[in-house]
Design a protein around this motif. Structure first.
Motif, PDB file in Angstrom:
ATOM      1  N   ASP A  76      38.356  43.911  38.583  1.00 42.69           N
ATOM      2  CA  ASP A  76      37.049  43.534  38.048  1.00 42.69           C
ATOM      3  C   ASP A  76      35.975  44.408  38.690  1.00 42.69           C
ATOM      4  OD1 ASP A  76      34.906  42.364  36.907  1.00 42.69           O
ATOM      5  OD2 ASP A  76      35.378  40.322  37.531  1.00 42.69           O
ATOM      6  N   GLU A  77      35.509  45.375  37.955  1.00 41.08           N
ATOM      7  CA  GLU A  77      34.474  46.302  38.432  1.00 41.08           C
ATOM      8  C   GLU A  77      34.718  46.747  39.868  1.00 41.08           C
ATOM      9  OE1 GLU A  77      30.694  45.822  37.077  1.00 41.08           O
ATOM     10  OE2 GLU A  77      31.191  44.477  35.443  1.00 41.08           O
ATOM     11  N   SER A 120      34.756  39.215  32.742  1.00 44.92           N
ATOM     12  CA  SER A 120      35.307  38.596  33.948  1.00 44.92           C
ATOM     13  C   SER A 120      36.015  37.294  33.601  1.00 44.92           C
ATOM     14  CB  SER A 120      34.197  38.311  34.958  1.00 44.92           C
ATOM     15  OG  SER A 120      33.574  39.495  35.341  1.00 44.92           O
TER      16      SER A 120
HETATM   17 MG   LIG Z   1      31.841  40.188  35.560  1.00 46.18          MG
END
Ligand SMILES: [Mg+2]
Ligand SMILES: Nc1ncnc2c1ncn2[C@@H]1O[C@H](COP(=O)(O)OP(=O)(O)OP(=O)(O)O)[C@@H](O)[C@H]1O
Lengths: 342, 388
Positions: free
Chosen positions: B159-160, B44
């Protein structure tokens, strides 16, 4: 010493008796057969509150409503809506209404806007907790105390420029070189004109100076509450807005403010209701509403008691009540919106 | 049509923590690059630096060859899908999607057309007037996607984005995102900690560990020729079995491996894959076998004690013990198990009958085994493929 002891014993006995009655009633309720048992138990707890509500709030309200239709020092002469007619026609009474309207508008607006501004500026500032503590400090001061403090700020002593101790007067005199005209000691709290301009719609300078005091008190509350709400705005919302191309300003007005809208409405309505009841400041700084500084709540007291016009006082109370109803409605609706997550 | 280059990119947080010590990475035009790694490895952080949400402590970041280190997120022309979706709660779905265009003062009619187009693409047309609070998780995810693609950005960051969906929807959305990316041909950087997602979606996959790039290659390369033990064990499920072994001189002077009490002879086919092992005689190594290499075809074999057999329908998972310590590469380094036995898993054809609590011999294809240095974790004798 003995007195204190006696007081304690009395309080303890009173509380003990109350508890005993509650426990006894609860026990009695528990003995009832099933369909009644639960209802009776609920009544044991709700009952006392209900009695207080009816006896302390509803009955007096109804009584006040009735009272507002009478006149005379003992309120025993039927007057119909005469009190209300006077309230909305007599020029002195209209000044009271006018003042109250300005109080409500200016204080609510100013403290909310100041609250939002400071909350925004202080956010992520270095000494944020200290700044907020300072801003919040006045909220802890009683209105009477604040009135006394600010009386000193606005104080004026005679006409001798060298004998002034009031902060405002001192600044006023010091500003002589900057401001146009000649500066003389001025009795601020007796100035019923709007910056030298006489109007029946605009508030007097004295009222404005009193409004400053309440804003000083209320802005702290607004700042702390709104700031807390702003801290609750998820970081990634603001980040997403930035990535979408929003400037700091745009993300504040389009993301953060809408997010804390509910809190702002709560703060505004709470302030509004508090201001509608403004009394202490007018009592301490306006000597009970002289120099055209009176407000609804102040006039209600003045008429009901010192001036022995309970009927008119009651009419003012009714007007106050009616004014609060829509605010309470807005607030309740807002609370529901917050609960339902907008 | 854009590229992203990270040159010795560094991130040191205010508390002194060095989340990314220096990363070199390139995302090619139109490529789907997946950043994968265990929790806390800095995925991240890297993505947020690319987005401009996190200051860059050192190194350079180039988008289309232009250094963007000092540009704010507003100027980089990127779009990002957050794990939480970060939908604006006070705006409708349509307003959410159109927000970026509204900020750019795009013509109302153009905006409406674009929003409608994207909504149709993502099957959001029926919910355009709803607030995010009134949507299902999958719909919210699509709104977040819509908000990103409507702008046709230079770079697409995620991000995810699937971690808030249930397993079935995740698989479905995974495919949808891949298709969408291919169709729009937008250079994409995608973060996940799920290696299955990484393998299925990425054109190339970059594996991170504690802020260091362990390997960046196509999914096939990562799987078949991992650069190090970490990548070998991180990629693949069930993960690679790794035990300690000694390289010894076997028959005909060819190297062999001693695993516990057994010796596995390496033949010419194996040595062609692992040329470096010839110089390692007398040394200990980490010996890796993927579950599907055990019990399949092969010239060699290894004896194990079967503990548990799991029937998965298409395959059979055989959990067995072997008398050699396990080896794994964690954040701290290469760790050798304390016990002298370890668990290994073989994935076999479901038609084979295996009895639990029996001793069995698993065939082993020595040309598909992996050897790693016990200290550094680097692959030994890997025939170097240029990853470039
Ligand atoms: Mg992360
Ligand atoms: N603001 C911060 N200050 C200090 N350290 C931080 C900060 N943010 C993250 N870190 C640390 O940096 C490292 C990398 O964090 P990052 O969020 O990039 O991990 P990640 O790979 O995305 O993990 P996950 O899969 O759990 O999301 C972690 O060890 C984390 O503790």
């Amino acid at each position: 010493m003995i007195e204190i002891f006696k007081t304690f014993v009395t309080v303890a006995l009173g509380l003990g008796a109350f508890l005993a009655v509650m426990v006894g009633l609860y026990w009695l309720a528990s003995q009832l057969p099933e369909p009644w048992r639960d209802r009776a138990r609920v009544m044991v707890f709700v009952g006392p509150a209900l009695v207080l509500l009816v006896g302390g709030l509803i009955l007096p309200s109804l009584y006040t409503g009735r009272l507002s239709l009478f006149t005379g020092p003992n309120a025993n002469k039927w007057y119909g809506f005469g009190n209300f007619r006077e309230l909305f026609t007599d020029s002195d009474n209209l000044i009271v209404l006018r003042n109250t309207v300005w109080w409500v508008i200016l204080v609510t607006l100013a403290s909310t806007v100041i609250g939002i501004t400071i909350a925004r500026l202080a956010d992520r500032m270095r000494g944020e907790p200290y700044a907020k503590a300072l801003i919040f400090l006045p909220t802890a001061i009683s209105m009477v105390g604040a009135g006394v403090i600010w009386n000193f700020v606005y104080a004026t002593k005679g006409n001798d420029p060298d004998k002034q101790y009031g902060l405002l007067t001192w600044l006023w005199l010091k500003a002589e070189p900057i401001l146009p005209g000649k500066q003389d000691p001025h009795y601020w709290l007796q100035d019923r004109e709007f910056f030298g301009f006489h109007s029946s719609f605009l508030p007097g300078l004295n009222t404005l100076f009193m409004i400053v005091v309440i804003v000083w008190i209320q802005a702290g509350f607004a700042t702390v509450v709104i700031s807390a709400a702003m801290k609750g705005v998820p970081d990634d919302l603001v980040e997403a807005a930035k990535i979408d191309g929003a400037t700091d300003r745009q993300s504040f007005f389009r993301i953060v403010l809408p997010y804390v809208k509910g809190t702002i409405i709560t703060v505004a309505t709470t302030t509004l209701i508090a201001v509608l009841k403004v009394f202490d400041i007018v009592q301490t700084m306006g000597k009970g509403g002289q120099f055209a500084t009176s407000t609804l709540a102040n006039d209600m007291y003045q008429r009901s008691f010192p001036l022995s016009q309970p009927g008119y006082g009651a009419a003012l109370a009714v007007i106050l009540f009616v004014a609060v109803v829509p605010i309470v409605y807005v607030n309740a609706k807002n609370q529901r919106n917050i609960r339902e997550g907008r | 049509m854009s590229t992203l280059e990270l040159i010795n990119l560094q991130k040191r947080y205010q508390n002194g923590y060095e989340a990314v010590p220096g990363l070199d990475l390139e995302v090619r035009d139109g490529e789907f690059l997946v950043l994968v790694g265990p929790s806390g490895c800095g995925k991240s952080t890297v993505l947020r630096m690319v987005a401009g949400l996190e200051d860059i402590s050192g190194g350079d970041m180039l988008i289309d060859g232009v250094r963007v280190n000092d540009m704010g997120p507003q100027q980089r022309d990127i779009a990002m899908v957050f794990q939480s979706y970060a939908l604006y709660p006070n705006m409708t779905v349509g307003e959410n999607i159109g927000f970026a265009m509204k900020l750019r003062k795009t013509d109302k009619a153009v905006m409406a057309t674009k929003v409608a187009e994207v909504a149709a693409l993502l099957e959001l047309d029926k919910v355009l007037d709803r607030k995010p609070g009134q949507l299902s998780g999958g719909q919210r995810q699509r709104v977040a996607m819509g908000r990103a693609i409507v702008r046709e950005p230079k770079l697409f960051l995620m991000d995810e984005p699937l971690s808030n969906l249930d397993a079935k929807l995740r698989v479905q959305t995974r495919a949808e995102i891949s298709r969408l990316q291919r169709r729009l041909n937008i250079t994409t950087m995608y973060v996940t900690h799920d290696q299955v997602e990484a393998m299925t979606m990425g054109d190339r996959v970059a594996v991170l560990r504690r802020g260091y790039l362990m390997q960046c290659a196509t999914p096939q390369e990562l799987y078949h020729t991992p650069d190090n033990l970490f990548v070998g064990q991180f990629i693949g499920s069930p993960s690679m079995n790794v035990v300690r072994a000694e390289v010894v001189e076997g028959t005909g002077g060819l190297p062999a491996l001693t695993v516990g009490s057994q010796t596995i002879q390496l033949d010419d086919a194996a040595l062609a894959q692992l040329p470096g092992v010839r110089g390692m005689i007398g040394r200990s190594v980490a010996f890796g076998m993927r579950p599907e290499v055990l019990g399949d075809e092969g010239t060699s074999s290894i004896d194990v004690d079967v503990e548990l057999v799991e029937m998965l329908g298409a395959e059979l998972l055989v959990h067995a013990t072997i008398d050699a310590p396990s080896v794994k590469q964690t954040d701290e380094g290469v760790e050798i198990g304390e016990s002298n036995t370890s668990m290994i898993v073989a994935s076999m054809d479901a038609r084979i009958r295996v009895n639990a609590a029996s001793r069995m011999s698993l065939t082993l294809d020595t040309s598909r085994i992996h050897l790693f240095d016990l200290v550094t974790g680097d692959a030994i004798g890997k025939a170097k493929v240029d990853v470039g």
